[in-house]
Structures are given as C-alpha cells and as structure tokens.
Design an enzyme around this catalytic site. Sequence first.
Site, PDB file in Angstrom:
ATOM      1  N   MET A   1       1.733  -2.262  12.455  1.00  0.00           N
ATOM      2  CA  MET A   1       1.219  -3.240  13.415  1.00  0.00           C
ATOM      3  C   MET A   1       1.501  -2.875  14.881  1.00  0.00           C
ATOM      4  O   MET A   1       1.825  -3.738  15.678  1.00  0.00           O
ATOM      5  CB  MET A   1       1.803  -4.631  13.098  1.00  0.00           C
ATOM      6  CG  MET A   1       1.492  -5.118  11.698  1.00  0.00           C
ATOM      7  SD  MET A   1      -0.289  -5.207  11.339  1.00  0.00           S
ATOM      8  CE  MET A   1      -0.728  -6.638  12.297  1.00  0.00           C
TER       9      MET A   1
ATOM     10  N   ASN B   1       0.841  -1.212   0.000  1.00  0.00           N
ATOM     11  CA  ASN B   1       0.000   0.000   0.000  1.00  0.00           C
ATOM     12  C   ASN B   1       0.867   1.249   0.000  1.00  0.00           C
ATOM     13  O   ASN B   1       0.558   2.227  -0.699  1.00  0.00           O
ATOM     14  CB  ASN B   1      -0.936   0.007   1.206  1.00  0.00           C
ATOM     15  CG  ASN B   1      -2.183  -0.812   0.970  1.00  0.00           C
ATOM     16  OD1 ASN B   1      -3.046  -0.402   0.193  1.00  0.00           O
ATOM     17  ND2 ASN B   1      -2.269  -1.980   1.584  1.00  0.00           N
TER      18      ASN B   1
ATOM     19  N   HIS C   1      -7.955  -0.730   6.320  1.00  0.00           N
ATOM     20  CA  HIS C   1      -8.263  -1.981   7.013  1.00  0.00           C
ATOM     21  C   HIS C   1      -8.900  -2.952   6.012  1.00  0.00           C
ATOM     22  O   HIS C   1      -9.787  -2.564   5.256  1.00  0.00           O
ATOM     23  CB  HIS C   1      -9.229  -1.696   8.174  1.00  0.00           C
ATOM     24  CG  HIS C   1      -9.536  -2.926   8.964  1.00  0.00           C
ATOM     25  ND1 HIS C   1      -8.646  -3.471   9.865  1.00  0.00           N
ATOM     26  CD2 HIS C   1     -10.611  -3.748   8.959  1.00  0.00           C
ATOM     27  CE1 HIS C   1      -9.169  -4.558  10.386  1.00  0.00           C
ATOM     28  NE2 HIS C   1     -10.370  -4.745   9.854  1.00  0.00           N
TER      29      HIS C   1
ATOM     30  N   LEU D   1      -1.322   2.437  18.924  1.00  0.00           N
ATOM     31  CA  LEU D   1      -0.845   3.770  19.325  1.00  0.00           C
ATOM     32  C   LEU D   1      -1.590   4.234  20.579  1.00  0.00           C
ATOM     33  O   LEU D   1      -2.767   3.880  20.772  1.00  0.00           O
ATOM     34  CB  LEU D   1      -1.074   4.753  18.171  1.00  0.00           C
ATOM     35  CG  LEU D   1      -0.268   4.410  16.910  1.00  0.00           C
ATOM     36  CD1 LEU D   1      -0.846   5.100  15.679  1.00  0.00           C
ATOM     37  CD2 LEU D   1       1.204   4.766  17.090  1.00  0.00           C
TER      38      LEU D   1
HETATM   39  C1  GRF Z   1      -3.108  -4.594   4.174  1.00  0.00           C
HETATM   40  O1  GRF Z   1      -3.986  -5.660   3.937  1.00  0.00           O
HETATM   41  C2  GRF Z   1      -3.776  -3.527   4.998  1.00  0.00           C
HETATM   42  O2  GRF Z   1      -5.138  -3.415   4.751  1.00  0.00           O
HETATM   43  C3  GRF Z   1      -3.555  -4.029   6.401  1.00  0.00           C
HETATM   44  O3  GRF Z   1      -2.267  -4.589   6.387  1.00  0.00           O
HETATM   45  C4  GRF Z   1      -1.947  -5.013   5.071  1.00  0.00           C
HETATM   46  C5  GRF Z   1      -0.670  -4.316   4.697  1.00  0.00           C
HETATM   47  O4  GRF Z   1      -0.157  -4.760   3.470  1.00  0.00           O
HETATM   48  N1  GRF Z   1      -3.743  -2.948   7.341  1.00  0.00           N
HETATM   49  P1  GRF Z   1       1.024  -3.960   2.793  1.00  0.00           P
HETATM   50  O5  GRF Z   1       2.171  -3.912   3.813  1.00  0.00           O
HETATM   51  O6  GRF Z   1       0.536  -2.603   2.441  1.00  0.00           O
HETATM   52  O7  GRF Z   1       1.419  -4.769   1.589  1.00  0.00           O
END
Ligand code: GRF
Length: 215
Positions: free
Chosen positions: A92, A16, A111, A95
């Site tokens: 992960m 992302n 999410h 906070l």
């Molecule tokens: C994604 O599925 C996002 O929705 C979730 O964690 C994952 C992160 O994937 N919060 P990436 O590190 O962006 O590939």
Amino acid sequence: MRRRRIAILISGRGSNSATLMAAARSTEFPGEVVLVMSNRPEAEGLARAREAGIATGVVDHTSYNDRESFDEALHAMLEAHAVDVVCLAGFMRVLTDAFVERWAGRMINIHPSLLPLFRGTKTHQRALDAGVLVHGCTVHFVVPELDAGPIIAQAAIPVVPGDTAEALSARVLAQEHLLYPRALQMVCDGSATLVGERVVFAGSWAPTGSMRSPD
Ligand code: GRF
C-alpha cells in the site's frame, strides 16, 4: 533456465503472498521466493513468510522523510537479495517513478478489478455501484501511473443478485490466488514479457482470461 529470484512486497494480511510462496516451493516453478518485505513491521504476511522459512525484511515508511529515501532503502534491500522479479501483493505504498522505471518489466502487481475499470481502492463497492455484471482481478506490469500497466492475466466472475462488497471480495480473492501464481510463472519463464507498452506472449501460454461461476 535459472530460477528467478522473487521478492514479494506486502503491507498486511499477505494471502496472495502465501499462494505465491506455495507455488514457488516446487522446484518445477521457474522462480523461488527469496524475500518477503513489508513497509509495516506488524504485517501478518511477514509471520507467514517466517513460518515458511523465507527471509523477511521491513523498510518502515514512517522512518523516512520522503518517498525517494524510502524507495532507495527498498531498492538496496532488493539488490542485497539479488532479486530478479518483484511482486506487489497488497503493498500500500505509491512508488516513485524512478523506482518503477528501475524495475520496469520486472515488477508486477495484482489488482482486485478488471482493469482498466476501477483503478485505486474500494473496487468491489465501486463495481456494485456501477452495476457491472462481471468483475474480477488483474495482474499487470507496474508502470508509473497507478494501476495502469500492461495486462498479463485476468480472471472474471459474475456479479450475482444480492452481492455485497464482502461477498464479491471473497470470490475475487479466491480467483486472485489462482491467477497470481500463473501470471508470475509466465513472467519468470519468459512467456510474458514487457516490450514497450505491451505484453508479448510466447510459448504455450495464450493470453486468455477466464470466466468462473460463483462458489
Ligand atoms: C488483494 O485484494 C490484492 O488484489 C490487493 O490487495 C489485496 C491484498 O490481499 N492489491 P492479501 O494481503 O494478499 O491478502
């Protein structure tokens, strides 16, 4: 309008983060990514940011005794880069309320479920176990309660017979990569703002979800 200074917080793969960096590379985009920060020094997404010529930072949570001091260090790094908007993208760490409140209305998260369904982890397996026929992803403003903030944008996909958590995850991730840059754009250009406990939409953006066919 001044382009917003964006920080992306990651813990791992950073796919992302990569799509946000790509979108914000255009000078037409109302924000620029000025920092990709991770709590894990080995996060793959940091290398992707370096390759893109974007500043990276690490605040390793294992070096801090408590959440408060970790969040202080994180806040200091964001301030040092004069960050306006924070994007959590697979970050992960939980906070502290104090940190979240400092960034209220300026921090967003993606999410992998259609919130308010399936907060927390293992969302794709839980969606299958629940037998839902529609699944997807959500971008929301971050509030102290986990995965509970006001919704900025959602994308939905059908669940199809024989789906596995892996297959669903891949199809949802493809939607995340489309949705997150759009939602960030809305926050940066002021089309989506947090007012009290609701998102107020303005300009040409409509608060629509979308339904797409499986790949
Ligand atoms: C994604 O599925 C996002 O929705 C979730 O964690 C994952 C992160 O994937 N919060 P990436 O590190 O962006 O590939």
